[in-house]
Design an enzyme around this catalytic site. Structure first.
Site, PDB file in Angstrom:
ATOM      1  N   ARG A 202       0.328  -1.299   0.100  1.00  0.00           N
ATOM      2  CA  ARG A 202      -0.087   0.122  -0.053  1.00  0.00           C
ATOM      3  C   ARG A 202       0.838   0.993  -0.371  1.00  0.00           C
ATOM      4  O   ARG A 202       0.759   2.238  -0.451  1.00  0.00           O
ATOM      5  CB  ARG A 202      -0.828   0.064   1.157  1.00  0.00           C
ATOM      6  CG  ARG A 202      -2.228   0.802   1.141  1.00  0.00           C
ATOM      7  CD  ARG A 202      -3.094   0.380   1.981  1.00  0.00           C
ATOM      8  NE  ARG A 202      -2.582   0.762   3.313  1.00  0.00           N
ATOM      9  CZ  ARG A 202      -3.578   0.828   4.543  1.00  0.00           C
ATOM     10  NH1 ARG A 202      -5.428   0.096   4.610  1.00  0.00           N
ATOM     11  NH2 ARG A 202      -3.722   0.950   5.525  1.00  0.00           N
ATOM     12  N   LYS A 217      11.620  -0.353   5.990  1.00  0.00           N
ATOM     13  CA  LYS A 217      11.557  -1.036   7.765  1.00  0.00           C
ATOM     14  C   LYS A 217      10.563  -1.521   7.684  1.00  0.00           C
ATOM     15  O   LYS A 217       9.826  -1.416   8.658  1.00  0.00           O
ATOM     16  CB  LYS A 217      12.433  -0.353   8.492  1.00  0.00           C
ATOM     17  CG  LYS A 217      12.719  -0.606   9.304  1.00  0.00           C
ATOM     18  CD  LYS A 217      11.989  -0.395  10.724  1.00  0.00           C
ATOM     19  CE  LYS A 217      12.149  -1.005  12.061  1.00  0.00           C
ATOM     20  NZ  LYS A 217      11.501  -1.918  12.737  1.00  0.00           N
ATOM     21  N   PRO A 218      10.742  -3.475   7.641  1.00  0.00           N
ATOM     22  CA  PRO A 218       9.607  -3.942   7.916  1.00  0.00           C
ATOM     23  C   PRO A 218       9.238  -3.973   9.771  1.00  0.00           C
ATOM     24  O   PRO A 218      11.135  -4.128  10.310  1.00  0.00           O
ATOM     25  CB  PRO A 218       9.817  -5.345   7.327  1.00  0.00           C
ATOM     26  CG  PRO A 218      11.606  -5.507   6.937  1.00  0.00           C
ATOM     27  CD  PRO A 218      11.526  -4.217   6.799  1.00  0.00           C
ATOM     28  N   GLU A 220      10.769  -6.564  12.734  1.00  0.00           N
ATOM     29  CA  GLU A 220      11.341  -7.691  13.143  1.00  0.00           C
ATOM     30  C   GLU A 220      10.242  -8.730  13.841  1.00  0.00           C
ATOM     31  O   GLU A 220      11.473  -9.568  13.861  1.00  0.00           O
ATOM     32  CB  GLU A 220      12.367  -7.463  14.296  1.00  0.00           C
ATOM     33  CG  GLU A 220      11.949  -6.929  15.433  1.00  0.00           C
ATOM     34  CD  GLU A 220      11.366  -5.777  15.797  1.00  0.00           C
ATOM     35  OE1 GLU A 220      10.918  -5.240  16.902  1.00  0.00           O
ATOM     36  OE2 GLU A 220      10.891  -4.703  15.390  1.00  0.00           O
ATOM     37  N   GLY A 270       1.468   2.670  12.202  1.00  0.00           N
ATOM     38  CA  GLY A 270       1.598   1.732  13.867  1.00  0.00           C
ATOM     39  C   GLY A 270       0.999   2.695  14.646  1.00  0.00           C
ATOM     40  O   GLY A 270      -0.099   3.604  14.531  1.00  0.00           O
ATOM     41  N   SER A 271       1.271   3.159  16.207  1.00  0.00           N
ATOM     42  CA  SER A 271       0.725   3.418  17.338  1.00  0.00           C
ATOM     43  C   SER A 271       0.753   5.353  17.118  1.00  0.00           C
ATOM     44  O   SER A 271       1.939   5.502  16.349  1.00  0.00           O
ATOM     45  CB  SER A 271       1.557   2.684  18.602  1.00  0.00           C
ATOM     46  OG  SER A 271       2.761   3.883  18.909  1.00  0.00           O
ATOM     47  N   THR A 272       0.073   5.769  17.459  1.00  0.00           N
ATOM     48  CA  THR A 272      -0.016   7.323  17.365  1.00  0.00           C
ATOM     49  C   THR A 272       0.799   8.031  18.111  1.00  0.00           C
ATOM     50  O   THR A 272       1.522   8.972  17.930  1.00  0.00           O
ATOM     51  CB  THR A 272      -1.660   7.971  18.338  1.00  0.00           C
ATOM     52  OG1 THR A 272      -2.375   7.200  16.965  1.00  0.00           O
ATOM     53  CG2 THR A 272      -1.438   9.148  17.726  1.00  0.00           C
ATOM     54  N   GLY A 275       3.802   7.699  16.345  1.00  0.00           N
ATOM     55  CA  GLY A 275       3.718   8.763  15.036  1.00  0.00           C
ATOM     56  C   GLY A 275       3.947   9.899  14.988  1.00  0.00           C
ATOM     57  O   GLY A 275       4.775  10.561  14.198  1.00  0.00           O
ATOM     58  N   GLU A 292      -0.323   6.508   9.252  1.00  0.00           N
ATOM     59  CA  GLU A 292      -1.362   5.935   9.772  1.00  0.00           C
ATOM     60  C   GLU A 292      -2.106   5.108  10.936  1.00  0.00           C
ATOM     61  O   GLU A 292      -1.004   4.056  11.124  1.00  0.00           O
ATOM     62  CB  GLU A 292      -1.726   4.641   8.967  1.00  0.00           C
ATOM     63  CG  GLU A 292      -3.183   4.648   8.289  1.00  0.00           C
ATOM     64  CD  GLU A 292      -3.192   2.983   9.501  1.00  0.00           C
ATOM     65  OE1 GLU A 292      -3.900   2.740   9.873  1.00  0.00           O
ATOM     66  OE2 GLU A 292      -2.811   1.485   9.071  1.00  0.00           O
ATOM     67  N   CYS A 326      -6.096  -2.140  12.561  1.00  0.00           N
ATOM     68  CA  CYS A 326      -6.143  -0.346  13.783  1.00  0.00           C
ATOM     69  C   CYS A 326      -7.808  -0.207  13.379  1.00  0.00           C
ATOM     70  O   CYS A 326      -8.112   0.599  13.535  1.00  0.00           O
ATOM     71  CB  CYS A 326      -5.514   0.772  13.089  1.00  0.00           C
ATOM     72  SG  CYS A 326      -5.330   0.215  11.046  1.00  0.00           S
ATOM     73  N   GLU A 423      -7.378   1.686  22.108  1.00  0.00           N
ATOM     74  CA  GLU A 423      -7.496   0.377  21.312  1.00  0.00           C
ATOM     75  C   GLU A 423      -6.948  -1.201  22.024  1.00  0.00           C
ATOM     76  O   GLU A 423      -5.945  -1.113  22.525  1.00  0.00           O
ATOM     77  CB  GLU A 423      -6.194   0.865  20.496  1.00  0.00           C
ATOM     78  CG  GLU A 423      -6.664  -0.015  19.413  1.00  0.00           C
ATOM     79  CD  GLU A 423      -5.949   0.328  18.075  1.00  0.00           C
ATOM     80  OE1 GLU A 423      -6.146   0.090  17.139  1.00  0.00           O
ATOM     81  OE2 GLU A 423      -4.232   0.624  17.863  1.00  0.00           O
TER      82      GLU A 423
END
Length: 521
Positions: A202, A217-218, A220, A270-272, A275, A292, A326, A423
């Site tokens: 995406r 960077k995926p 781990e 990922g997380s806010t 971010g 996102e 999410c 969450e």
């Protein structure tokens, strides 16, 4: 920034890697896992090194990190544990390749992307097996993710040819005013573990379509799927250096991406909390940023809803990927008139979910990603019950052990509980009664998050009215699975910036250039 990236690692992984005692898992694979890994090897898709400048390379210091199967604790592979030096070389490779890749025609880039799509589809079973092994989701969901992830490559292969500029009517007769759209440059893409293929395609799909080059960077926890996808990109003719993959030391990799002036954009899922850190650090080099981030999705069931449709949609929105998305329904708000009827039907549906190893055909819910994820769910459940909530179903670790957790339904949830405010990222469905439409909308919007929301009603006027009132980037009406490559995906408030997918997602990787041509006579 090291602190920020350590925070990123903790948030993206839901805590530091938990290594169970040696007796808790076997380092020898089960027959099913061994057969799956052999199939992946036979297809040439088991990659354990990073990808830099078209070459598969070890970490420069030789370090590796284990990739484990969350369902069993089995070690699947040892992958390169990279850091700042490898990332700097990947950035340099992407920067060098950018000048040739961006000069290709949109049609040429589109053809390469189309070949990549074809290869992903032709290897979808191997990719799904790999995903199930390292992430835990059931094979049916993994196959769905492969198709979903591939759809972004197909869509942006076509959309590459539709990146249009503008001609503006001039204010003087001897001038011509033009607007060009040009690729932003090198993109740093940081992706999570819960969708190890789709969250990469995406981002990478539109970036490559526009003419950008990428350093990925995926997580781990799930690097194997991304490495296999990158190998297929090379086979498709995506040139060396256009797509690079580095994994390992998150703080060092993040520092290198953020501090480099050659990286012109950061895209992150990922997380806010993470971010915000990335956004702040990107300011030092004024990078373009798209984020996102986390959600707290309400699912509102009105008393005029079709109960069967509402139960089916709520179940899908809540328990897909064991609640680890999410856009999962985090709060199920049910109007008082049908609360008991809905709760009874919903609990019955949840009871039908089969928890197990994702390789087993009957499994509909796999494990959580790790022990830290289970502990977070337990924390939320304990907080809720201590404040008056009651567990209607589940509420404890599954008898399968490891990081399996029972599908759970909790009643009498109120807005002072963690289950309402944050969450949970697990298979827990809080049921919350409401009286009026106005109350439901207020409760739904009572959060800093604004990613996805769901409503169930037979009333068309209500569906319009409530959809427009909800402070969310995505709204599903009588449907629990709403993501698609042709529609924009993204949130409002603290759930992020920008959009992914669709024609709107292309603009995240483009810059506008105005050209004024004068003295044309």
């Amino acid at each position: 920034m090291a602190t920020a990236m350590m925070t990123m690692r903790r948030a993206a992984a839901l805590g530091a890697r938990h290594i169970p005692p040696a007796a808790a898992f076997s380092r020898h694979m089960s027959a099913d896992a061994s057969a799956a890994m052999e199939k992946i090897r036979a297809a040439g898709l088991l990659k354990t090194q990073g990808l830099i400048a078209g070459q598969w390379v070890d970490a420069y210091d030789g370090k590796t990190i284990e990739v484990q199967n969350p369902a069993t604790g089995e070690v699947l592979a040892n992958v390169s544990f990279m850091g700042s030096r490898e990332t700097s070389d990947a950035i340099a490779s992407a920067h060098s390749t950018f000048y040739s890749w961006s000069k290709l025609t949109a049609s040429e880039r589109g053809k390469a992307l189309r070949k990549w799509y074809d290869l992903i589809i032709s290897h979808k079973e191997e990719l799904a097996l790999l995903m199930t092994l390292e992430q835990g989701k059931p094979m049916k969901e993994a196959l769905g993710e492969v198709n979903y992830g591939a759809s972004f490559i197909e869509y942006f292969a076509e959309e590459a040819k539709r990146i249009y500029g503008d001609i503006i009517p001039p204010t003087l007769s001897d001038r011509r005013l033009l607007v060009l759209k040009q690729p932003v440059g090198v993109v740093g893409a940081i992706t999570p573990w819960n969708f190890p293929l789709a969250m990469i395609t995406r981002k990478v799909g539109p970036a490559l379509a526009c003419g950008c080059t990428v350093v990925v960077k995926p997580s781990e926890f799930t690097p194997l799927t991304s490495l296999a996808a990158a190998d297929l990109a090379l086979q498709a003719g995506i040139p060396a250096g256009a797509l690079n993959v580095v994994m390992g030391n998150a703080p060092e990799i993040g520092d290198a991406l953020l501090q480099s002036t050659q990286v012109r954009k950061i895209t992150f899922t990922g997380s806010t909390a993470v971010g915000k850190k990335l956004m702040a650090e990107s300011a030092n080099t004024v990078k373009k940023v798209s984020l996102e981030l986390g959600g707290n999705a309400p699912c509102i069931v009105f008393d005029d809803a079709d109960i069967d449709v509402a139960v089916k949609g709520s179940l899908a929105a809540k328990f897909r990927n064991s609640g680890q998305t999410c856009v999962c329904a985090n709060r199920i708000l049910v109007q008082e008139g049908i609360y008991e009827k809905f709760a009874s039907a919903f609990i019955k549906a949840v009871q039908s979910l089969k928890v197990g190893n994702g390789l087993e055909e009957s499994t509909s819910q796999g494990p959580l990603i790790n022990e830290a994820a289970v502990q977070k769910v337990e924390k939320f459940i304990n907080d809720a019950t201590s404040k008056g909530a009651n567990v209607m179903l589940g509420g404890k670790r599954h008898s399968l052990g490891m990081s399996f957790y029972e599908p759970t339904v909790v009643g009498n949830v109120s807005n002072d509980m963690l289950l309402f405010r944050e969450e949970v990222f697990g298979p827990v469905a809080p049921l919350i009664p409401f009286k009026t439409e106005e109350e439901a909308v207020h409760m739904a919007n009572d959060t800093n998050a604004g990613l996805a929301a769901y409503i169930f009603t037979k009333s068309i006027p209500r569906s319009w009215r409530v959809s427009e009132s909800l402070e969310y980037g995505l709204v599903g009406v009588n449907e629990g699975i709403i993501s698609t490559e042709v529609a924009p995906f993204g949130g409002v408030k603290q759930s992020g910036l920008g959009r992914e997918g669709s024609k709107y997602g292309v603009d995240e990787y483009l810059e506008l250039k105005y050209i004024c041509m004068g003295n044309l006579g």
